[in-house]
Design a protein around this motif. Structure first.
Motif, PDB file in Angstrom:
ATOM      1  N   THR A 145       4.179  23.288   9.464  1.00 30.31           N
ATOM      2  CA  THR A 145       3.677  24.384   8.645  1.00 30.31           C
ATOM      3  C   THR A 145       3.924  25.704   9.374  1.00 30.31           C
ATOM      4  O   THR A 145       4.183  25.734  10.579  1.00 30.31           O
ATOM      5  CB  THR A 145       2.177  24.226   8.379  1.00 30.31           C
ATOM      6  N   LEU A 146       3.809  26.806   8.636  1.00 30.64           N
ATOM      7  CA  LEU A 146       3.958  28.121   9.265  1.00 30.64           C
ATOM      8  C   LEU A 146       2.886  28.358  10.314  1.00 30.64           C
ATOM      9  O   LEU A 146       3.137  28.982  11.353  1.00 30.64           O
ATOM     10  CB  LEU A 146       3.890  29.224   8.200  1.00 30.64           C
ATOM     11  N   GLU A 147       1.679  27.864  10.056  1.00 32.11           N
ATOM     12  CA  GLU A 147       0.592  28.025  11.029  1.00 32.11           C
ATOM     13  C   GLU A 147       0.950  27.315  12.340  1.00 32.11           C
ATOM     14  O   GLU A 147       0.693  27.847  13.430  1.00 32.11           O
ATOM     15  CB  GLU A 147      -0.707  27.462  10.467  1.00 32.11           C
ATOM     16  N   GLU A 275      10.768  23.182   8.028  1.00 33.64           N
ATOM     17  CA  GLU A 275       9.638  24.077   7.763  1.00 33.64           C
ATOM     18  C   GLU A 275       9.109  23.866   6.349  1.00 33.64           C
ATOM     19  O   GLU A 275       9.863  23.936   5.378  1.00 33.64           O
ATOM     20  CB  GLU A 275      10.092  25.527   7.947  1.00 33.64           C
ATOM     21  N   HIS A 278       5.273  27.698   2.238  1.00 35.60           N
ATOM     22  CA  HIS A 278       3.897  28.198   2.315  1.00 35.60           C
ATOM     23  C   HIS A 278       3.487  28.788   0.973  1.00 35.60           C
ATOM     24  O   HIS A 278       4.304  29.379   0.263  1.00 35.60           O
ATOM     25  CB  HIS A 278       3.791  29.257   3.423  1.00 35.60           C
ATOM     26  N   LYS A 279       2.224  28.626   0.617  1.00 29.19           N
ATOM     27  CA  LYS A 279       1.733  29.111  -0.667  1.00 29.19           C
ATOM     28  C   LYS A 279       1.615  30.636  -0.715  1.00 29.19           C
ATOM     29  O   LYS A 279       1.684  31.238  -1.791  1.00 29.19           O
ATOM     30  CB  LYS A 279       0.364  28.494  -0.971  1.00 29.19           C
ATOM     31  N   ARG A 283       9.203  33.647   4.596  1.00 23.94           N
ATOM     32  CA  ARG A 283       9.647  33.964   5.953  1.00 23.94           C
ATOM     33  C   ARG A 283      11.013  34.637   5.945  1.00 23.94           C
ATOM     34  O   ARG A 283      11.911  34.254   5.194  1.00 23.94           O
ATOM     35  CB  ARG A 283       9.722  32.689   6.793  1.00 23.94           C
ATOM     36  N   THR A 290       4.497  38.910   1.850  1.00 21.17           N
ATOM     37  CA  THR A 290       3.480  38.426   0.923  1.00 21.17           C
ATOM     38  C   THR A 290       3.225  39.496  -0.134  1.00 21.17           C
ATOM     39  O   THR A 290       3.626  40.666   0.029  1.00 21.17           O
ATOM     40  CB  THR A 290       2.168  38.076   1.658  1.00 21.17           C
ATOM     41  N   LEU A 310      -1.590  34.863   9.170  1.00 14.36           N
ATOM     42  CA  LEU A 310      -1.577  33.544   9.798  1.00 14.36           C
ATOM     43  C   LEU A 310      -2.713  33.380  10.794  1.00 14.36           C
ATOM     44  O   LEU A 310      -3.103  32.258  11.123  1.00 14.36           O
ATOM     45  CB  LEU A 310      -0.233  33.306  10.500  1.00 14.36           C
TER      46      LEU A 310
END
Length: 380
Positions: A145-147, A275, A278-279, A283, A290, A310
Motif C-alpha cells: 500500500t502507499l502507507e 503498488e 489508493h482510494k 502517485r 488528491t 499519508l
C-alpha cells in the motif's frame, strides 16, 4: 566534466530492450578492451565508459532512476565497475552474459567460459579453470500500500528453494573420497577441441557436460539428493523493503535465492514491487495528488480545512476568493526518496473543487437570488 549519456555511449535508443543493451556492450567490449588495444588510452576510456553505462542500463531499477533523474539520480556510485583491473576479456564477458551465450572469439588463448575460437596473442594464455557455479535467482511479487511505501515495511516471504543436502552436507556423497576428478576434462571444467574455420585452425572451448564445469564427478551418490548435493525446502524469510519504492521496481536480496551445486555461489531473491491503488491519492514519482471539495462559503471567505495525508489528518489554508480547480501544494507531505536516490520528500498537491449543489430548497433559492444581485457577485 559532465558525464556522457549512457544510451549514447552504447549507441542504443532509450527504448532499447535488455537484449539490445547486452549486445551493444558485448560489441563495445570486444572492440575497446585494453587487451586488444595495448597502450591505447582512448580505447581504455571508451571501454570504461561502456562498462559503466552497461552496469546502469542492465539494472532495471537503476535504469528507471537514470531515465527519471539522469546521473544525479544514481548518486556517487552508479554501479559495479566491470572494467577494474582489465581482467581477461573472456572472463568479463562470461560473467556478464553467461558461458557460450553469444559465441565469438576467445582472445585470451585459454579455456575461458565465453566459448568461441582461440587464436592467442592477446590475453597471455592462462586457463580459467573449473567454473564456479551460481544458484538460480528466485523472483516473487510483493504487494504494498502507499502507507507501507511511505514508511518502509517488513515482509514475511515464503519460498521454496534449493538448499545443501543435510545428509551429505551438499557434497553429493556421504564419503568425500567418492568425489573424483572428472575424467572427461581432467578437472578443468572445460573441453577444448581443435576446429577449422574461415580464419584457419583454432580451438573452441565449451563447458564439460559430464561434470557441468565443476571439474569433479561423484561416485556412490547420496540417496537423499541423488548426488546433486541439493534438496528442495520451503522456508520463510523476513525482508526489509525500503521506503519510497515504486510499482515495477525490483529489490534484490543478495544470496537468498537457490543454493548452487558443489558449494558454489547462491543466487539472489528478487522482489518485484506491486503498488496497490489508493482510494484517495494518485502517485507521481515522489509526489501525491488528491482532490478536495470545499463549500462555496469557504471558497469565498477562505479558512482552514481538514486534509487527509499519508501521515494522518492535517490542516490546509484556503485563501479567500479561491477558484474551483485551484491546486495547492502541501510541502513535504509526499513520499520519501528510495535509499540512495535523491534526498528529502515529495509534496502533496491538493486540487480544490467548489461544491455546487444540483438541487436547492426554495428558501435557499431566494438566498441565491439575493447573492446574485449583490455588487460583489457581478461577473466582470
Amino acid at each position: 566534466m559532465a558525464k556522457k549519456d549512457y544510451y549514447e555511449v552504447l549507441g542504443v535508443p532509450r527504448t532499447a530492450s535488455q537484449e539490445e543493451i547486452k549486445k551493444a556492450f558485448r560489441d563495445a567490449a570486444m572492440k575497446w578492451h585494453p587487451h586488444k588495444n595495448p597502450g591505447n588510452k582512448e580505447a581504455e576510456e571508451k571501454y570504461k565508459d561502456a562498462a559503466e553505462a552497461y552496469s546502469v542500463l542492465s539494472d532495471e531499477a537503476k535504469r528507471k532512476k537514470y531515465d527519471q533523474f539522469g546521473h544525479a539520480g544514481l548518486g556517487d556510485n552508479p554501479g559495479p565497475d566491470f572494467s577494474g583491473g582489465f581482467g581477461d576479456l573472456n572472463d568479463i564477458l562470461n560473467n556478464l552474459f553467461g558461458g557460450g551465450g553469444f559465441g565469438g572469439f576467445n582472445f585470451g588463448g585459454g579455456q575461458g567460459g565465453f566459448g568461441g575460437f582461440d587464436f592467442g596473442g592477446f590475453g597471455g594464455g592462462a586457463s580459467a579453470g573449473p567454473r564456479v557455479q551460481r544458484g538460480r535467482d528466485i523472483r516473487t511479487k510483493v504487494r504494498m500500500t502507499l502507507e507501507e511505501i511511505a514508511a518502509g515495511a517488513e515482509r514475511q516471504i515464503s519460498i521454496e528453494r534449493n538448499r545443501p543436502c543435510p545428509d551429505c552436507d551438499g557434497v553429493g556423497t556421504k564419503d568425500p573420497k567418492d568425489v573424483k576428478t572428472c575424467p572427461a576434462c581432467n578437472g578443468t571444467g572445460q573441453i577444448r577441441r581443435q576446429v577449422q574455420s574461415l580464419f584457419g585452425i583454432g580451438y573452441q572451448t565449451s563447458t564439460c557436460q559430464q561434470c557441468g564445469g565443476t571439474g569433479k564427478v561423484v561416485n556412490n551418490p547420496c540417496r537423499k539428493c541423488s548426488g546433486t548435493g541439493l534438496v528442495r525446502q520451503k522456508e520463510t524469510l523476513t525482508v526489509r523493503i525500503p521506503a519510497g519504492v515504486e510499482d515495477g521496481m525490483q529489490i534484490t536480496v543478495r544470496g537468498e535465492g537457490h543454493a548452487a551445486k558443489k558449494g558454489g555461489v547462491n543466487g539472489d531473491l528478487l522482489l518485484l514491487i506491486q503498488e496497490e491503488p489508493h482510494k484517495v491519492f494518485q502517485r507521481d514519482g515522489m509526489n501525491l495528488l488528491t482532490t478536495k471539495k470545499i463549500s462555496v462559503a469557504t471558497a469565498i471567505k477562505g479558512g482552514d480545512i481538514d486534509i487527509m495525508t499519508l501521515g494522518g489528518m492535517d490542516k490546509l489554508r484556503v485563501e479567500p476568493g479561491t477558484q474551483s480547480g485551484t491546486v495547492v501544494k502541501m510541502r513535504g507531505k509526499g513520499l520519501p526518496a528510495v535509499s540512495g536516490y535523491g534526498v528529502g520528500k515529495g509534496d502533496l498537491y491538493v486540487k480544490l473543487e467548489v461544491y455546487i449543489p444540483k438541487k436547492i430548497h426554495r428558501a435557499d433559492k431566494e438566498l441565491v437570488d439575493m447573492i446574485e444581485k449583490a455588487e460583489s457577485f457581478k461577473v466582470e
